[in-house]
Design a protein around this motif. Structure first.
Motif, PDB file in Angstrom:
ATOM      1  N   MET A 238      -2.099  -3.412   3.316  1.00 61.16           N
ATOM      2  CA  MET A 238      -2.752  -2.285   3.977  1.00 61.16           C
ATOM      3  C   MET A 238      -3.728  -1.649   2.992  1.00 61.16           C
ATOM      4  SD  MET A 238      -1.124   1.067   5.899  1.00 61.16           S
ATOM      5  CE  MET A 238      -0.551   1.922   4.414  1.00 61.16           C
ATOM      6  N   ALA A 239      -4.882  -1.198   3.485  1.00 60.34           N
ATOM      7  CA  ALA A 239      -5.880  -0.544   2.646  1.00 60.34           C
ATOM      8  C   ALA A 239      -6.273   0.788   3.267  1.00 60.34           C
ATOM      9  CB  ALA A 239      -7.114  -1.426   2.483  1.00 60.34           C
ATOM     10  N   THR A 247       0.598   1.401   0.251  1.00 57.77           N
ATOM     11  CA  THR A 247       1.724   1.232   1.169  1.00 57.77           C
ATOM     12  C   THR A 247       2.069   2.540   1.868  1.00 57.77           C
ATOM     13  OG1 THR A 247       3.311   1.683  -0.607  1.00 57.77           O
ATOM     14  CG2 THR A 247       2.727  -0.631  -0.196  1.00 57.77           C
ATOM     15  N   ALA A 248       1.262   3.586   1.643  1.00 52.87           N
ATOM     16  CA  ALA A 248       1.525   4.892   2.238  1.00 52.87           C
ATOM     17  C   ALA A 248       0.245   5.445   2.826  1.00 52.87           C
ATOM     18  CB  ALA A 248       2.091   5.856   1.195  1.00 52.87           C
ATOM     19  N   ALA A 249       0.391   6.139   3.945  1.00 54.45           N
ATOM     20  CA  ALA A 249      -0.748   6.761   4.607  1.00 54.45           C
ATOM     21  C   ALA A 249      -0.285   8.046   5.262  1.00 54.45           C
ATOM     22  CB  ALA A 249      -1.353   5.823   5.656  1.00 54.45           C
ATOM     23  N   ALA A 250      -1.234   8.926   5.534  1.00 57.49           N
ATOM     24  CA  ALA A 250      -0.938  10.157   6.255  1.00 57.49           C
ATOM     25  C   ALA A 250      -1.117   9.914   7.752  1.00 57.49           C
ATOM     26  CB  ALA A 250      -1.852  11.287   5.789  1.00 57.49           C
ATOM     27  N   THR A 256      -6.577   0.066   7.342  1.00 54.24           N
ATOM     28  CA  THR A 256      -6.759  -1.284   7.869  1.00 54.24           C
ATOM     29  C   THR A 256      -5.613  -2.161   7.388  1.00 54.24           C
ATOM     30  OG1 THR A 256      -8.146  -1.886   5.980  1.00 54.24           O
ATOM     31  CG2 THR A 256      -9.269  -1.150   7.980  1.00 54.24           C
ATOM     32  N   LEU A 257      -5.244  -3.127   8.225  1.00 53.92           N
ATOM     33  CA  LEU A 257      -4.237  -4.131   7.894  1.00 53.92           C
ATOM     34  C   LEU A 257      -4.976  -5.450   7.685  1.00 53.92           C
ATOM     35  CD1 LEU A 257      -1.652  -3.010  10.554  1.00 53.92           C
ATOM     36  CD2 LEU A 257      -1.532  -2.584   8.100  1.00 53.92           C
ATOM     37  N   ASN A 258      -4.819  -6.013   6.496  1.00 51.08           N
ATOM     38  CA  ASN A 258      -5.667  -7.116   6.055  1.00 51.08           C
ATOM     39  C   ASN A 258      -4.833  -8.335   5.681  1.00 51.08           C
ATOM     40  OD1 ASN A 258      -8.331  -5.400   5.603  1.00 51.08           O
ATOM     41  ND2 ASN A 258      -6.633  -4.273   4.712  1.00 51.08           N
ATOM     42  N   ALA A 259      -5.479  -9.500   5.730  1.00 43.19           N
ATOM     43  CA  ALA A 259      -4.809 -10.729   5.342  1.00 43.19           C
ATOM     44  C   ALA A 259      -5.789 -11.645   4.631  1.00 43.19           C
ATOM     45  CB  ALA A 259      -4.219 -11.437   6.551  1.00 43.19           C
ATOM     46  N   ALA A 260      -5.260 -12.411   3.694  1.00 41.69           N
ATOM     47  CA  ALA A 260      -5.998 -13.518   3.100  1.00 41.69           C
ATOM     48  C   ALA A 260      -5.452 -14.793   3.731  1.00 41.69           C
ATOM     49  CB  ALA A 260      -5.820 -13.541   1.587  1.00 41.69           C
ATOM     50  N   VAL A 261      -6.313 -15.544   4.393  1.00 43.69           N
ATOM     51  CA  VAL A 261      -5.894 -16.693   5.189  1.00 43.69           C
ATOM     52  C   VAL A 261      -6.613 -17.941   4.701  1.00 43.69           C
ATOM     53  CG1 VAL A 261      -5.809 -17.671   7.513  1.00 43.69           C
ATOM     54  CG2 VAL A 261      -5.466 -15.214   7.184  1.00 43.69           C
ATOM     55  N   HIS A 262      -5.855 -19.007   4.543  1.00 49.17           N
ATOM     56  CA  HIS A 262      -6.449 -20.308   4.231  1.00 49.17           C
ATOM     57  C   HIS A 262      -6.424 -21.159   5.495  1.00 49.17           C
ATOM     58  CE1 HIS A 262      -7.381 -24.133   2.403  1.00 49.17           C
ATOM     59  NE2 HIS A 262      -6.279 -24.637   2.946  1.00 49.17           N
ATOM     60  N   ALA A 295     -12.292 -12.935   6.013  1.00 50.91           N
ATOM     61  CA  ALA A 295     -11.102 -12.142   5.708  1.00 50.91           C
ATOM     62  C   ALA A 295     -10.801 -11.230   6.896  1.00 50.91           C
ATOM     63  CB  ALA A 295     -11.325 -11.315   4.444  1.00 50.91           C
ATOM     64  N   PRO A 296      -9.797 -11.556   7.719  1.00 47.38           N
ATOM     65  CA  PRO A 296      -9.524 -10.749   8.919  1.00 47.38           C
ATOM     66  C   PRO A 296      -8.967  -9.379   8.572  1.00 47.38           C
ATOM     67  CG  PRO A 296      -7.827 -12.411   8.631  1.00 47.38           C
ATOM     68  CD  PRO A 296      -8.865 -12.688   7.591  1.00 47.38           C
ATOM     69  N   SER A 297      -9.335  -8.380   9.392  1.00 52.12           N
ATOM     70  CA  SER A 297      -8.903  -6.997   9.172  1.00 52.12           C
ATOM     71  C   SER A 297      -8.756  -6.317  10.517  1.00 52.12           C
ATOM     72  CB  SER A 297      -9.932  -6.260   8.314  1.00 52.12           C
ATOM     73  OG  SER A 297      -9.572  -4.901   8.149  1.00 52.12           O
ATOM     74  N   ILE A 298      -7.671  -5.557  10.686  1.00 55.43           N
ATOM     75  CA  ILE A 298      -7.414  -4.839  11.939  1.00 55.43           C
ATOM     76  C   ILE A 298      -7.213  -3.361  11.624  1.00 55.43           C
ATOM     77  CG2 ILE A 298      -5.702  -4.494  13.769  1.00 55.43           C
ATOM     78  CD1 ILE A 298      -5.364  -7.481  13.921  1.00 55.43           C
ATOM     79  N   PRO A 299      -7.965  -2.465  12.273  1.00 55.17           N
ATOM     80  CA  PRO A 299      -7.805  -1.030  12.012  1.00 55.17           C
ATOM     81  C   PRO A 299      -6.547  -0.474  12.659  1.00 55.17           C
ATOM     82  CG  PRO A 299      -9.437  -1.374  13.715  1.00 55.17           C
ATOM     83  CD  PRO A 299      -9.047  -2.736  13.223  1.00 55.17           C
ATOM     84  N   TRP A 300      -5.990   0.560  12.043  1.00 57.97           N
ATOM     85  CA  TRP A 300      -4.801   1.235  12.564  1.00 57.97           C
ATOM     86  C   TRP A 300      -4.862   2.705  12.184  1.00 57.97           C
ATOM     87  CZ3 TRP A 300       0.480   1.663   9.852  1.00 57.97           C
ATOM     88  CH2 TRP A 300       1.413   2.287  10.701  1.00 57.97           C
TER      89      TRP A 300
END
Length: 334
Positions: A238-239, A247-250, A256-262, A295-300
């Protein structure tokens, strides 16, 4: 057990969303479905919902417990399937609990989530403690008479669970081992295979008239698996809004939730699914997917304080898991 089976177990898009539900009868009985409620796809393509039913009564035994599981697709308001199931134990003692397993009537790749509810239960004649169970060695249980009575139709249920707290039921097995005379004992060799990802097991034992306490044990290293598949999630994180890993947010803070994918070259399209669920209730608060392109990223934007578990799954064009799930993320919203 193959890695594909592991992926099928943990990679249904929604390990599901049911808050603890209480079903009360007047004055004496209280039965609840305790979180977490979990849904996965088995090796044959069926959707399976698992959970724990707890008898919160102080003195009453309950039986004839019926749970309804409703299976849903992406956006349908009506369930794709609804099935009923009972608990593994015929009679749940005061303060006791029993797993349940509900399986969809047919394989259906459209199923993405499930909800469970208690339909009924009845007061039951007691199954008094009269059996003892002990683990003699890895893969070997002994069941013996502890009350000086004969026993008929002894049944041993084993529930396999992961390392979550509280744990999620990943699968069960039931073993009918027959009768036993006064002062007798029977041995049960437990299955050598268990759901990949299982980190513990609990045995529940009952006969026609008697029951035992439960016994639990840890499962060590998982069975060896073949080399990783070409497509895989290498990292997950998470970023915050500046792009810094955290690992913490208000609450109400954009992250954003991110992944490194091969991905292998020239093998079609892939999608990353991200699910965030409440660690306390198991309820799903986010379920999104994005096609993998770089690099996929999903907002939250979390709205409530608490602890959450983020899971990531990689799927290909065949509507099947393309790799093992990504690393689990434990996130805190303050």
């Amino acid at each position: 057990m193959s890695w594909l089976y592991m992926a099928a177990i943990v990679a249904l898009l929604v390990p599901a969303a049911a808050l603890a539900q209480t079903y009360d009868t007047p004055q004496t009985l209280a039965v609840v479905i305790s979180p977490p409620f979990y849904t996965y796809v088995d090796a044959d393509g069926y959707a399976v919902a698992t959970g724990i039913v707890r008898n919160e009564s102080e003195t009453a035994y309950v039986g004839n417990v019926v749970i309804q599981a409703r299976f849903y697709g992406d956006a349908a308001s009506l369930p794709l399937d609804a099935v009923t199931a009972g608990t593994l134990l015929e009679v749940i003692p005061p303060g006791g609990s029993s797993p349940f397993v509900a399986r969809s009537a047919e394989p259906d790749p459209r199923i993405k989530s499930a909800v469970a509810s208690l339909q009924m239960f009845d007061p039951s004649n007691p199954k008094i403690p009269g059996l003892a169970v002990e683990r003699l060695a890895d893969g070997l249980l002994r069941i013996r008479d502890s009350v000086g009575a004969p026993h008929a139709n002894i049944t041993v249920h084993i529930a396999y669970h992961d390392a979550f707290d509280p744990p999620r039921i990943l699968g069960t097995s039931t073993h009918h081992i027959g009768g036993m005379g006064i002062g007798g004992s029977l041995n049960l060799t437990t299955p050598g295979e268990y759901p990949l990802g299982a980190r513990g097991a609990t045995a529940f034992v009952e006969s026609d008239a008697f029951s035992s306490g439960t016994i639990s044990w840890r499962i060590g290293a998982a069975p060896s698996a073949p080399s990783p598949p070409p497509a895989q999630i290498l990292d997950a994180w998470m970023a915050d809004h500046t792009g810094v890993r955290t690992t913490a947010a208000a609450a109400h803070q954009n992250v954003t939730l991110n992944a490194a994918v091969h991905l292998p070259d020239g093998e079609g399209r892939y999608w990353l699914y991200v699910q965030v669920s409440s660690k306390e209730s198991g309820g799903v608060v986010l379920l999104e997917r994005v096609e993998v392109d770089g690099a996929p990223s999903i907002p939250w934007t979390p709205t409530h304080e608490g602890e959450y578990i983020a899971e990531m799954f990689l799927w290909g064009e065949t509507s099947a898991p393309a790799s093992r799930p990504g690393p689990l993320l434990l996130l805190t919203v303050g």
